[in-house]
Design a protein around this motif. Structure first.
Motif, short mmCIF file in Angstrom:
data_model
loop_
_atom_site.label_atom_id
_atom_site.label_comp_id
_atom_site.label_asym_id
_atom_site.label_seq_id
_atom_site.Cartn_x
_atom_site.Cartn_y
_atom_site.Cartn_z
N GLN A 160 0.51 -0.93 0.03
CA GLN A 160 -0.12 -0.02 0.11
C GLN A 160 1.06 1.08 -0.48
O GLN A 160 2.05 1.81 1.08
N ALA A 161 0.27 1.81 -0.62
CA ALA A 161 1.57 3.55 -1.81
C ALA A 161 0.69 4.82 -0.25
O ALA A 161 -0.61 4.93 -0.46
N PRO A 162 1.14 5.34 -0.02
CA PRO A 162 0.32 6.72 0.71
C PRO A 162 -0.41 6.89 -0.47
O PRO A 162 -0.45 7.10 -1.66
N GLY A 163 -1.75 7.57 -0.24
CA GLY A 163 -2.78 7.48 -0.72
C GLY A 163 -3.48 6.37 -1.32
O GLY A 163 -4.50 7.05 -2.42
N GLU A 164 -3.76 5.29 -1.67
CA GLU A 164 -3.03 4.59 -2.48
C GLU A 164 -3.87 3.22 -1.57
O GLU A 164 -3.94 2.90 -0.59
N GLU A 165 -4.83 2.51 -2.24
CA GLU A 165 -4.74 1.23 -2.38
C GLU A 165 -4.04 0.01 -1.73
O GLU A 165 -3.37 -0.24 -2.77
N ARG A 166 -4.71 -0.89 -0.70
CA ARG A 166 -3.59 -1.98 -1.28
C ARG A 166 -4.05 -2.61 -2.07
O ARG A 166 -5.10 -2.35 -3.05
N GLU A 167 -2.57 -2.93 -2.74
CA GLU A 167 -3.30 -3.89 -3.78
C GLU A 167 -1.93 -5.18 -4.04
O GLU A 167 -0.96 -4.99 -3.16
N PHE A 168 -2.09 -6.43 -4.87
CA PHE A 168 -1.87 -7.90 -4.66
C PHE A 168 -0.31 -6.98 -5.30
O PHE A 168 -0.29 -6.87 -6.25
N VAL A 169 0.70 -8.01 -5.27
CA VAL A 169 2.21 -7.76 -5.28
C VAL A 169 2.82 -9.54 -5.92
O VAL A 169 2.66 -9.37 -6.93
N ALA A 170 2.06 -10.33 -5.39
CA ALA A 170 2.84 -11.44 -5.57
C ALA A 170 2.76 -12.52 -4.66
O ALA A 170 2.31 -12.33 -3.20
N ALA A 171 2.08 -14.12 -4.84
CA ALA A 171 1.78 -15.48 -4.11
C ALA A 171 1.82 -16.60 -4.42
O ALA A 171 2.61 -16.43 -5.73
N ILE A 172 2.39 -17.21 -3.31
CA ILE A 172 3.02 -19.02 -3.42
C ILE A 172 2.30 -19.33 -2.84
O ILE A 172 1.15 -19.62 -1.82
N ASN A 173 1.69 -20.75 -3.79
CA ASN A 173 1.17 -21.92 -2.84
C ASN A 173 2.14 -22.96 -1.92
O ASN A 173 3.07 -22.30 -1.46
N TRP A 174 1.18 -23.76 -1.77
CA TRP A 174 1.16 -23.84 -0.42
C TRP A 174 2.47 -25.06 -0.76
O TRP A 174 3.26 -25.31 0.09
N ASN A 205 16.16 -4.90 -9.13
CA ASN A 205 15.92 -3.44 -10.18
C ASN A 205 13.95 -2.17 -9.48
O ASN A 205 13.48 -2.37 -10.26
N LEU A 206 14.71 -2.34 -8.40
CA LEU A 206 13.29 -1.50 -7.77
C LEU A 206 13.16 -0.53 -8.32
O LEU A 206 14.44 0.41 -9.08
N LYS A 207 11.91 0.16 -8.14
CA LYS A 207 11.40 1.14 -8.94
C LYS A 207 11.37 2.38 -8.16
O LYS A 207 10.09 1.65 -7.25
N PRO A 208 10.98 3.64 -7.95
CA PRO A 208 9.98 4.33 -7.42
C PRO A 208 9.40 4.77 -7.16
O PRO A 208 8.44 4.57 -6.23
N GLU A 209 7.96 3.92 -8.01
CA GLU A 209 6.66 3.67 -7.69
C GLU A 209 7.35 1.92 -7.17
O GLU A 209 5.48 1.85 -6.65
N ASP A 210 7.46 1.31 -6.10
CA ASP A 210 7.67 0.39 -5.53
C ASP A 210 7.60 0.91 -4.18
O ASP A 210 7.08 -0.41 -2.91
N THR A 211 7.90 2.39 -3.71
CA THR A 211 7.69 2.85 -2.99
C THR A 211 6.02 2.22 -1.57
O THR A 211 5.28 2.45 -2.17
N ALA A 212 6.02 1.70 -0.75
CA ALA A 212 4.94 1.10 -0.14
C ALA A 212 5.59 0.63 1.30
O ALA A 212 6.91 0.28 1.41
N ILE A 213 4.30 0.51 1.71
CA ILE A 213 3.94 -0.64 2.84
C ILE A 213 3.95 -1.88 2.53
O ILE A 213 2.99 -2.07 1.81
N TYR A 214 5.32 -3.01 2.71
CA TYR A 214 4.26 -4.36 1.86
C TYR A 214 4.53 -4.94 3.33
O TYR A 214 4.57 -5.12 4.62
N TYR A 215 3.31 -5.71 3.08
CA TYR A 215 2.17 -6.41 3.48
C TYR A 215 2.70 -8.38 3.48
O TYR A 215 2.12 -8.17 2.18
N CYS A 216 2.73 -8.70 4.90
CA CYS A 216 2.78 -10.34 4.28
C CYS A 216 1.32 -11.23 4.87
O CYS A 216 0.56 -10.47 5.79
N THR A 217 0.90 -12.21 4.50
CA THR A 217 -0.51 -12.20 4.62
C THR A 217 -0.33 -13.92 4.38
O THR A 217 0.17 -14.36 3.39
N THR A 218 -1.74 -15.23 5.15
CA THR A 218 -1.60 -15.97 4.37
C THR A 218 -2.89 -16.92 4.57
O THR A 218 -3.68 -15.58 5.43
N ARG A 219 -3.19 -17.74 4.38
CA ARG A 219 -4.74 -18.36 4.26
C ARG A 219 -4.89 -19.81 3.75
O ARG A 219 -4.20 -20.51 3.46
#
Length: 124
Positions: free
Chosen positions: A38-52, A84-98
């Motif tokens: 989630q970047a400042p002023g933006e909604e949370r967005e998906f980045v990546a996932a991995i199966n079990w 190869n990080l870009k300025p648009e990658d600036t955000a808080i990164y959250y990990c999550t599971t289910r």
């Protein structure tokens, strides 16, 4: 279940970072893992996932080819390697599971447990 993310920081464009998330308290190993941001002023967005099993990974188009998600289930860890990080990658990164049910990996509402987030700042 508790998730603890780490590895964020401030880097220049083009640099790399590796985020880690330790997941404790799952009963069994059949849990999918993902990263959202989630970047400042933006909604949370998906980045990546991995199966079990760790044999299928899914990526947002914006990070495909630059980010790699992986896991070490024996140690209850999963990772996000960011190259190869870009300025648009600036955000808080959250990990999550289910529980893994083999679909809907990019839907944040389908995840049950969330870490506290780690800040990634990329300067130009």
């Amino acid at each position: 279940v508790q998730l603890q993310a780490s590895g964020g920081g401030t880097v220049q464009a083009g640099a790399s970072l590796r985020l880690s998330c330790v997941a404790t308290g799952h009963s069994g190993s059949t849990w999918a893992a993902a990263w959202f941001r989630q970047a400042p002023g933006e909604e949370r967005e998906f980045v990546a996932a991995i199966n079990w099993r760790g044999d299928n990974a899914y990526y947002a188009d914006s990070v495909k080819g630059r980010f790699t998600v992986s896991r070490d289930s024996a140690r209850n860890l999963f990772y996000l390697k960011m190259d190869n990080l870009k300025p648009e990658d600036t955000a808080i990164y959250y990990c999550t599971t289910r529980t893994d049910y083999y679909s809907d990996y990019d839907n944040g509402g389908s995840y049950d447990y969330w870490g506290q987030g780690t800040l990634v700042t990329v300067s130009s």
